[in-house]
Scaffold this motif. Structure first.
Motif, mmCIF file in Angstrom:
data_model
loop_
_atom_site.group_PDB
_atom_site.id
_atom_site.type_symbol
_atom_site.label_atom_id
_atom_site.label_comp_id
_atom_site.label_asym_id
_atom_site.label_seq_id
_atom_site.Cartn_x
_atom_site.Cartn_y
_atom_site.Cartn_z
ATOM 1 N N LEU A 170 -13.188 -3.608 -5.233
ATOM 2 C CA LEU A 170 -12.812 -4.952 -4.787
ATOM 3 C C LEU A 170 -11.591 -4.906 -3.872
ATOM 4 O O LEU A 170 -11.115 -5.941 -3.425
ATOM 5 C CB LEU A 170 -12.508 -5.844 -5.997
ATOM 6 C CG LEU A 170 -13.634 -5.986 -7.024
ATOM 7 C CD1 LEU A 170 -13.188 -6.889 -8.173
ATOM 8 C CD2 LEU A 170 -14.901 -6.538 -6.378
ATOM 9 N N VAL A 171 -11.105 -3.691 -3.625
ATOM 10 C CA VAL A 171 -9.940 -3.502 -2.764
ATOM 11 C C VAL A 171 -10.385 -2.762 -1.511
ATOM 12 O O VAL A 171 -11.077 -1.749 -1.592
ATOM 13 C CB VAL A 171 -8.839 -2.712 -3.495
ATOM 14 C CG1 VAL A 171 -7.629 -2.506 -2.589
ATOM 15 C CG2 VAL A 171 -8.421 -3.444 -4.766
ATOM 16 N N LYS A 172 -9.994 -3.274 -0.362
ATOM 17 C CA LYS A 172 -10.426 -2.695 0.907
ATOM 18 C C LYS A 172 -9.787 -1.324 1.134
ATOM 19 O O LYS A 172 -8.713 -1.020 0.606
ATOM 20 C CB LYS A 172 -10.041 -3.618 2.057
ATOM 21 C CG LYS A 172 -10.703 -4.987 2.023
ATOM 22 C CD LYS A 172 -10.225 -5.820 3.206
ATOM 23 C CE LYS A 172 -10.866 -7.191 3.242
ATOM 24 N NZ LYS A 172 -10.398 -7.972 4.407
ATOM 25 N N LEU A 173 -10.456 -0.516 1.951
ATOM 26 C CA LEU A 173 -9.935 0.810 2.262
ATOM 27 C C LEU A 173 -8.561 0.729 2.922
ATOM 28 O O LEU A 173 -7.689 1.563 2.665
ATOM 29 C CB LEU A 173 -10.912 1.558 3.181
ATOM 30 C CG LEU A 173 -12.257 1.946 2.561
ATOM 31 C CD1 LEU A 173 -13.147 2.608 3.605
ATOM 32 C CD2 LEU A 173 -12.055 2.874 1.366
ATOM 33 N N GLU A 174 -8.368 -0.280 3.781
ATOM 34 C CA GLU A 174 -7.076 -0.434 4.451
ATOM 35 C C GLU A 174 -5.976 -0.760 3.438
ATOM 36 O O GLU A 174 -4.819 -0.341 3.604
ATOM 37 C CB GLU A 174 -7.147 -1.543 5.504
ATOM 38 C CG GLU A 174 -8.183 -1.312 6.582
ATOM 39 C CD GLU A 174 -9.493 -2.017 6.274
ATOM 40 O OE1 GLU A 174 -10.125 -2.519 7.215
ATOM 41 O OE2 GLU A 174 -9.878 -2.072 5.077
ATOM 42 N N GLN A 175 -6.328 -1.522 2.417
ATOM 43 C CA GLN A 175 -5.358 -1.852 1.381
ATOM 44 C C GLN A 175 -5.029 -0.617 0.544
ATOM 45 O O GLN A 175 -3.863 -0.364 0.218
ATOM 46 C CB GLN A 175 -5.910 -2.977 0.502
ATOM 47 C CG GLN A 175 -6.071 -4.291 1.250
ATOM 48 C CD GLN A 175 -6.980 -5.272 0.535
ATOM 49 O OE1 GLN A 175 -7.769 -4.902 -0.327
ATOM 50 N NE2 GLN A 175 -6.878 -6.554 0.892
ATOM 51 N N LYS A 176 -6.060 0.163 0.223
ATOM 52 C CA LYS A 176 -5.835 1.380 -0.559
ATOM 53 C C LYS A 176 -4.999 2.400 0.214
ATOM 54 O O LYS A 176 -4.212 3.143 -0.382
ATOM 55 C CB LYS A 176 -7.170 2.002 -0.956
ATOM 56 C CG LYS A 176 -7.906 1.252 -2.052
ATOM 57 C CD LYS A 176 -9.156 2.004 -2.464
ATOM 58 C CE LYS A 176 -9.838 1.326 -3.627
ATOM 59 N NZ LYS A 176 -11.048 2.061 -4.077
ATOM 60 N N ALA A 177 -5.173 2.439 1.520
ATOM 61 C CA ALA A 177 -4.410 3.395 2.328
ATOM 62 C C ALA A 177 -2.917 3.175 2.145
ATOM 63 O O ALA A 177 -2.120 4.123 2.186
ATOM 64 C CB ALA A 177 -4.790 3.259 3.795
ATOM 65 N N PHE A 178 -2.535 1.924 1.940
ATOM 66 C CA PHE A 178 -1.128 1.605 1.690
ATOM 67 C C PHE A 178 -0.765 1.835 0.224
ATOM 68 O O PHE A 178 0.201 2.525 -0.095
ATOM 69 C CB PHE A 178 -0.854 0.159 2.085
ATOM 70 C CG PHE A 178 0.501 -0.344 1.681
ATOM 71 C CD1 PHE A 178 1.637 0.054 2.360
ATOM 72 C CD2 PHE A 178 0.639 -1.215 0.601
ATOM 73 C CE1 PHE A 178 2.887 -0.415 1.975
ATOM 74 C CE2 PHE A 178 1.880 -1.677 0.211
ATOM 75 C CZ PHE A 178 3.007 -1.280 0.900
ATOM 76 N N LEU A 179 -1.562 1.268 -0.701
ATOM 77 C CA LEU A 179 -1.223 1.308 -2.119
ATOM 78 C C LEU A 179 -1.275 2.708 -2.712
ATOM 79 O O LEU A 179 -0.591 3.001 -3.691
ATOM 80 C CB LEU A 179 -2.155 0.372 -2.897
ATOM 81 C CG LEU A 179 -2.004 -1.121 -2.581
ATOM 82 C CD1 LEU A 179 -3.109 -1.919 -3.249
ATOM 83 C CD2 LEU A 179 -0.637 -1.636 -3.004
ATOM 84 N N ASP A 180 -2.089 3.597 -2.138
ATOM 85 C CA ASP A 180 -2.213 4.950 -2.666
ATOM 86 C C ASP A 180 -1.079 5.877 -2.218
ATOM 87 O O ASP A 180 -0.995 7.016 -2.681
ATOM 88 C CB ASP A 180 -3.561 5.563 -2.256
ATOM 89 C CG ASP A 180 -4.715 4.992 -3.063
ATOM 90 O OD1 ASP A 180 -4.457 4.340 -4.093
ATOM 91 O OD2 ASP A 180 -5.875 5.186 -2.654
ATOM 92 N N ARG A 181 -0.215 5.404 -1.339
ATOM 93 C CA ARG A 181 0.920 6.222 -0.945
ATOM 94 C C ARG A 181 1.941 6.304 -2.080
ATOM 95 O O ARG A 181 1.922 5.510 -3.019
ATOM 96 C CB ARG A 181 1.600 5.616 0.288
ATOM 97 C CG ARG A 181 0.782 5.762 1.569
ATOM 98 C CD ARG A 181 1.636 5.467 2.777
ATOM 99 N NE ARG A 181 0.966 5.846 4.012
ATOM 100 C CZ ARG A 181 1.579 6.073 5.162
ATOM 101 N NH1 ARG A 181 2.895 5.959 5.244
ATOM 102 N NH2 ARG A 181 0.908 6.411 6.235
ATOM 103 N N THR A 182 2.823 7.259 -1.990
ATOM 104 C CA THR A 182 3.928 7.341 -2.931
ATOM 105 C C THR A 182 4.842 6.135 -2.725
ATOM 106 O O THR A 182 4.761 5.435 -1.698
ATOM 107 C CB THR A 182 4.745 8.611 -2.723
ATOM 108 O OG1 THR A 182 5.339 8.562 -1.408
ATOM 109 C CG2 THR A 182 3.867 9.851 -2.846
ATOM 110 N N ARG A 183 5.711 5.902 -3.689
ATOM 111 C CA ARG A 183 6.634 4.770 -3.538
ATOM 112 C C ARG A 183 7.494 4.940 -2.290
ATOM 113 O O ARG A 183 7.725 3.980 -1.537
ATOM 114 C CB ARG A 183 7.520 4.627 -4.771
ATOM 115 C CG ARG A 183 8.361 3.340 -4.745
ATOM 116 C CD ARG A 183 9.348 3.281 -5.897
ATOM 117 N NE ARG A 183 8.681 3.425 -7.183
ATOM 118 C CZ ARG A 183 9.340 3.490 -8.347
ATOM 119 N NH1 ARG A 183 10.672 3.449 -8.351
ATOM 120 N NH2 ARG A 183 8.670 3.622 -9.479
ATOM 121 N N ALA A 184 7.952 6.164 -2.061
ATOM 122 C CA ALA A 184 8.744 6.419 -0.856
ATOM 123 C C ALA A 184 7.908 6.168 0.393
ATOM 124 O O ALA A 184 8.400 5.641 1.399
ATOM 125 C CB ALA A 184 9.278 7.853 -0.865
ATOM 126 N N GLY A 185 6.630 6.537 0.342
ATOM 127 C CA GLY A 185 5.757 6.312 1.480
ATOM 128 C C GLY A 185 5.521 4.841 1.743
ATOM 129 O O GLY A 185 5.478 4.404 2.902
#
Length: 424
Positions: free
Chosen positions: A35-50
């Protein structure tokens, strides 16, 4: 009785009619859909620093904004159906219907706003048979909600909290304001200069309707404006003291359509509209934009570092009491952008529920998927809230948030009550 009403739903994957002609195509039986878009995951899957670096980079942030604060739709498709086709989607096998439609020669539908980590069964039926399948939504937060004209609408639930218990979905939502802020109408340069020349400037300023200035404040403003005009006579002015005081406020324009209002009250079932905006922002409001059937609780709120001050703690105490009364649920809370005041309250609520620190950050950061407020970054904003909690004892951010709440006069019993309402 209509055919939709007569439809039965059996075990996932069972063909209910021997002569069934439809064949399920997508999703495949037991498939996990996101239910989460790939573009959203590209951000959320980064490290906190990222993610922190991403938010500080205008180019990267622009990519996030393109994704939007909306969920990915789920495509249901099938083959072999002819004539009028009925489609029914239910939550958890024989649970409540979340989607139903029928049309001639239908071969696919898209459905929206499903819960995360949930099993759904669905049937497709034409005049000669029925086929059934099921799928599961991915266990990946946040749960975005798509409602026209109401951006940044998310379910506070879905994540795993204390003791491995999931925060219940469908009870608390966070969003942007449900109507526009009141609009300021400013005094014109000519009005102010004429009043200053005629000695009636204080009277003019005293007529303002939004700030309710004390007489001494009016005198101070008048003196500043008089000095400004005397010093800068005949010089064009873009902004100055004479522009800072509105003549009046006009109540905010509507954002909700009849359709979105019905969706939020009937489908989401919202009973309480917790409005965190300032008195000036809600000028002229008497009830929730969702209608008189929804309780409008107006509590002007602070944000970030302000949560450590009396102006932040007092409003939090009032707001948290709303979450301790089960009769108030479901609740939607918001400011105008759903970013700062809303984000600060969401951080505390999810923290009390035992949501891990990393997920607390991600919930706040997900506002990056809409056109963010200016300066929406960790250093400028969220770091101030973290400093507030770091002043309290506790080995985890959750423990420190709990200490903060207890300091406001709440008890461990109050916190346990909130958890009993919100945790599965």
């Amino acid at each position: 009785m209509s055919r939709l009403a007569m439809l039965g739903v059996g075990m996932c994957g069972l063909v209910l009619t021997a002569q069934a002609r439809p064949q399920v195509a997508t999703p495949a039986k037991d498939e996990v859909v996101s239910l989460v878009k790939l573009e959203q995951k590209a951000f959320l899957d980064r490290t906190r620093a990222g993610r922190r670096a991403w938010l500080a980079d205008p180019k990267e942030l622009a990519q996030s904004e393109k994704a939007g604060c909306v969920p990915a739709k789920v495509l249901l498709s099938w083959t072999g159906a002819k004539g009028r086709v009925d489609v029914v989607v239910r939550r958890s096998g024989n649970g409540p219907i979340v989607f139903a439609t029928n049309a001639v020669n239908l071969a696919r539908v898209e459905i929206d706003n499903l819960e995360i980590a949930q099993t759904y069964s669905w049937t497709v039926q034409d005049d000669e048979g029925t086929a059934e399948s099921c799928f599961r939504t991915e266990d990946y937060a946040p749960r975005f909600i798509r409602v026209p004209r109401i951006k940044n609408l998310r379910d506070l639930g879905g994540r795993i909290g204390f003791e491995g218990r999931r925060v219940r979905q469908g009870l608390v939502y966070r969003s942007v304001g449900l109507n526009e802020n009141a609009r300021r109408v400013y005094l014109s340069t000519q009005q102010i200069e004429d009043a200053a020349a005629n000695g009636t400037l204080e009277d003019l300023l005293a007529k303002t309707t939004d700030l309710a200035l004390k007489p001494t404040d009016v005198q101070k403003q008048a003196a500043k404006i008089q000095a400004y005009i005397k010093k800068e006579a005949h010089v064009p002015v873009r902004y100055g003291e004479r522009y800072l005081l509105p003549d009046k406020l006009v109540p905010g324009a509507a954002r909700l359509t009849a359709e979105t209002r019905a969706y939020m009250t009937k489908v989401l079932g919202i009973k309480t509209d917790l409005d965190l905006r300032s008195p000036a922002e809600v000028f002229g409001m008497k009830e929730s934009p969702l209608g008189p059937g929804v309780r409008w609780a107006h509590i002007p709120f602070s944000a970030y570092g302000g949560m450590g001050t009396a102006d932040g703690k007092g409003p939090f105490k009032k707001a948290f009491k709303i979450f301790l009364d089960k009769a108030n649920y479901p609740i939607d809370f918001h400011c105008i952008m759903g970013a700062d005041r809303t984000g600060s309250l969401a951080f505390i609520l999810n923290g009390l529920l035992g949501v891990p620190e990393e997920e607390l950050y991600k919930d706040w950061e997900a506002t990056a998927f809409m056109a963010r407020p200016r300066g929406f970054g960790h250093k400028e904003r969220l770091d101030g809230l973290i400093r507030v909690f770091n002043a309290y004892p506790g080995e985890t951010i959750n423990a420190r948030i709990e200490a903060y709440v207890l300091e406001q006069g709440f008890t461990t019993g109050d916190i346990a009550k909130f958890r009993s309402i919100m945790l599965e």
